[in-house]
Design an enzyme around this catalytic site. Structure first.
Site, mmCIF file in Angstrom:
data_model
loop_
_atom_site.group_PDB
_atom_site.id
_atom_site.type_symbol
_atom_site.label_atom_id
_atom_site.label_comp_id
_atom_site.label_asym_id
_atom_site.label_seq_id
_atom_site.Cartn_x
_atom_site.Cartn_y
_atom_site.Cartn_z
ATOM 1 N N SER A 114 0.822 -1.198 0.000
ATOM 2 C CA SER A 114 0.000 0.000 0.000
ATOM 3 C C SER A 114 0.861 1.254 0.000
ATOM 4 O O SER A 114 1.938 1.299 0.612
ATOM 5 C CB SER A 114 -0.899 0.008 1.240
ATOM 6 O OG SER A 114 -1.548 1.263 1.391
ATOM 7 N N TYR A 139 -2.552 5.832 -5.032
ATOM 8 C CA TYR A 139 -3.709 6.719 -5.108
ATOM 9 C C TYR A 139 -3.317 7.924 -5.972
ATOM 10 O O TYR A 139 -2.145 8.300 -6.044
ATOM 11 C CB TYR A 139 -4.095 7.252 -3.723
ATOM 12 C CG TYR A 139 -4.608 6.243 -2.733
ATOM 13 C CD1 TYR A 139 -5.927 5.782 -2.793
ATOM 14 C CD2 TYR A 139 -3.804 5.774 -1.700
ATOM 15 C CE1 TYR A 139 -6.421 4.884 -1.867
ATOM 16 C CE2 TYR A 139 -4.286 4.869 -0.766
ATOM 17 C CZ TYR A 139 -5.596 4.420 -0.855
ATOM 18 O OH TYR A 139 -6.075 3.532 0.072
ATOM 19 N N THR A 165 -5.913 2.573 -6.944
ATOM 20 C CA THR A 165 -7.179 2.560 -6.212
ATOM 21 C C THR A 165 -7.978 3.802 -6.566
ATOM 22 O O THR A 165 -7.493 4.926 -6.408
ATOM 23 C CB THR A 165 -6.925 2.499 -4.697
ATOM 24 O OG1 THR A 165 -6.260 1.269 -4.396
ATOM 25 C CG2 THR A 165 -8.231 2.554 -3.928
ATOM 26 N N LYS A 256 -8.288 -0.674 -9.220
ATOM 27 C CA LYS A 256 -8.903 -1.301 -8.047
ATOM 28 C C LYS A 256 -10.036 -0.433 -7.498
ATOM 29 O O LYS A 256 -9.873 0.773 -7.332
ATOM 30 C CB LYS A 256 -7.852 -1.508 -6.953
ATOM 31 C CG LYS A 256 -8.366 -2.166 -5.679
ATOM 32 C CD LYS A 256 -7.240 -2.328 -4.666
ATOM 33 C CE LYS A 256 -7.715 -3.051 -3.410
ATOM 34 N NZ LYS A 256 -8.652 -2.249 -2.614
ATOM 35 N N HIS A 280 -13.512 -1.876 -1.097
ATOM 36 C CA HIS A 280 -12.592 -1.420 -0.050
ATOM 37 C C HIS A 280 -12.878 -2.144 1.271
ATOM 38 O O HIS A 280 -12.779 -1.567 2.356
ATOM 39 C CB HIS A 280 -12.684 0.097 0.145
ATOM 40 C CG HIS A 280 -11.356 0.757 0.339
ATOM 41 N ND1 HIS A 280 -10.644 1.333 -0.689
ATOM 42 C CD2 HIS A 280 -10.583 0.928 1.437
ATOM 43 C CE1 HIS A 280 -9.517 1.846 -0.237
ATOM 44 N NE2 HIS A 280 -9.443 1.606 1.064
#
Length: 398
Positions: A114, A139, A165, A256, A280
């Site tokens: 992440s 992100y 994401t 995603k 999520h």
């Protein structure tokens, strides 16, 4: 033989959550376990699998079963991987994401780091000694240059794919965190990738100033409302084209957070190499479809074009089979690995993955599938009566 942790036998994935609830402080446990609002989507991520039924085929050779599969030409020992999720050091203060990444290398599956990790992109790569297939999750930030620098750092460090994401322009509100006062990251933990970037800038922009002041401020009632301040809140599909052209021409970019056929088509048209069906983990929009129920329309829309991944609610090998039968190439797990990490560190994550691999192999055999490629949509159905068995998930009873 079951694995034992502190004298407690671990037979299945949920056993780790049961133990974790007993040993973790309530605010931390509920931060990991909770969803948003009424937690409908959180509950249905798991229970929706029970409304899909398997149609096993018999009298088929299954004496040489293999759970191996490939994703964009990359070998996985099984169609199960660790989904991107932040702050692993909440559960393993010493090793954080390094422990989870090494566990994936031991088992031979993919690890996704992440952007909100507590160990740096480079440190996690170094910890695996090149033995883990690692992807990076990004992100779109208000600071676009920081977005690019982070992805480029991952590519330079040897990560072989990128998850973007797209469902987090805002985070859902988690009442459990507000009630427990969980509104900031516990010291001394840091989102180190952001800290590294901010410290390298001679003159911070407005965006980096926000990052530094808001992420750790505790100004909002729940922590995620602090971190969401740095995300771009006016994204378009052109941002996917931009990231693909700037960084990801030579490696796969998977989008995603897709829950509709329409958005899956938009993502592919924008240059996505794959789709990840995800809500999520029930921590975004409450009342959204369970991931497994969103999968069929997406598979129908783009399944012939790109690989489809899924996370949300995977707890059994039979869940893996159902997801693959409905069109997924592989599935990710999130919450379960946090509980395993908290209970027994790296070795427990290895055991968790092996439990799922063993269950998947057994389910394949009973369904008459010798390879992952044998799993197809004829193996799964809704109940002929039109009714499904749905069990309400009550977090407080675990």
């Amino acid at each position: 033989m079951p694995n034992q942790v502190a004298g407690i036998k671990i037979y299945n994935v949920n056993d780790y959550q049961t133990v974790a609830r007993e040993i973790l402080p309530k605010p931390l446990y509920e931060y990991l376990a909770s969803g948003t609002d009424d937690e409908q989507t959180l509950a249905e991520n798991e229970s929706a699998f029970k409304s899909w039924y398997l149609r096993p085929r018999v009298m088929r050779p299954v004496g040489a079963i293999s759970t191996e599969t490939t994703l964009f030409g990359q070998r996985l020992s099984m169609p199960v991987f660790i989904s991107p999720a932040g702050v692993h050091a909440l559960c393993d203060e010493v090793h954080g994401e390094c422990a989870t990444a090494r566990a994936c290398g031991e088992v031979g599956t993919l690890f996704a780091l992440s952007q909100h990790s507590t160990r740096s992109i480079e440190d996690v790569a170094a910890a695996t000694n090149g033995k883990t297939n690692m992807w990076y999750q990004s992100y779109i930030l208000k600071d676009r240059e920081m977005t690019l620098r982070l992805v480029k750092r991952a590519i330079k460090a040897g990560y072989t794919g990128v998850f973007l994401t797209v469902d987090s322009v805002r985070f859902g509100f988690r009442e459990a965190d507000a009630r427990n006062g969980w509104n900031s990251l516990p010291e001394p933990l840091r989102l180190v990738n952001y800290d590294d970037e901010i410290s390298q800038k001679d003159t911070p922009t407005d965006s980096t100033t926000i990052a530094k002041s808001k992420i750790y401020s505790g100004e909002e009632d729940a922590w995620d409302q602090n971190t969401e301040q740095i995300f771009e809140q006016n994204p378009t599909w052109d941002d996917v084209r931009w990231l693909k052209n700037e960084c990801c021409r030579d490696l796969p970019l998977v989008i995603k957070g897709i829950l509709t056929a329409e958005d899956a088509g938009e993502a592919v048209n924008a240059g996505a190499d794959g789709i990840m069906v995800s809500n999520h983990g029930g921590r975004g929009l409450d009342g959204a479809l369970a991931a497994i129920d969103a999968l069929p329309e997406i598979a129908e829309a783009v399944g012939n074009c790109v690989p489809i991944l899924l996370d949300g609610g995977i707890r059994r090998g039979t869940d893996v089979i159902k997801a693959l039968a409905l069109g997924a190439t592989a599935v990710g797990i999130g919450k379960p690995f946090f509980f395993a990490l908290a209970v027994g560190g790296e070795n427990a994550v290895v055991n968790l993955l092996r439990i799922l691999q063993k269950e998947t192999e057994a389910a394949m055999a009973i369904c008459g599938c010798q390879t992952v490629g044998d799993i197809n949509k004829t193996l799964v159905t809704r109940h002929p009566s039109g009714a499904g068995r749905v069990e309400k998930y009550i977090r407080s009873t675990l």
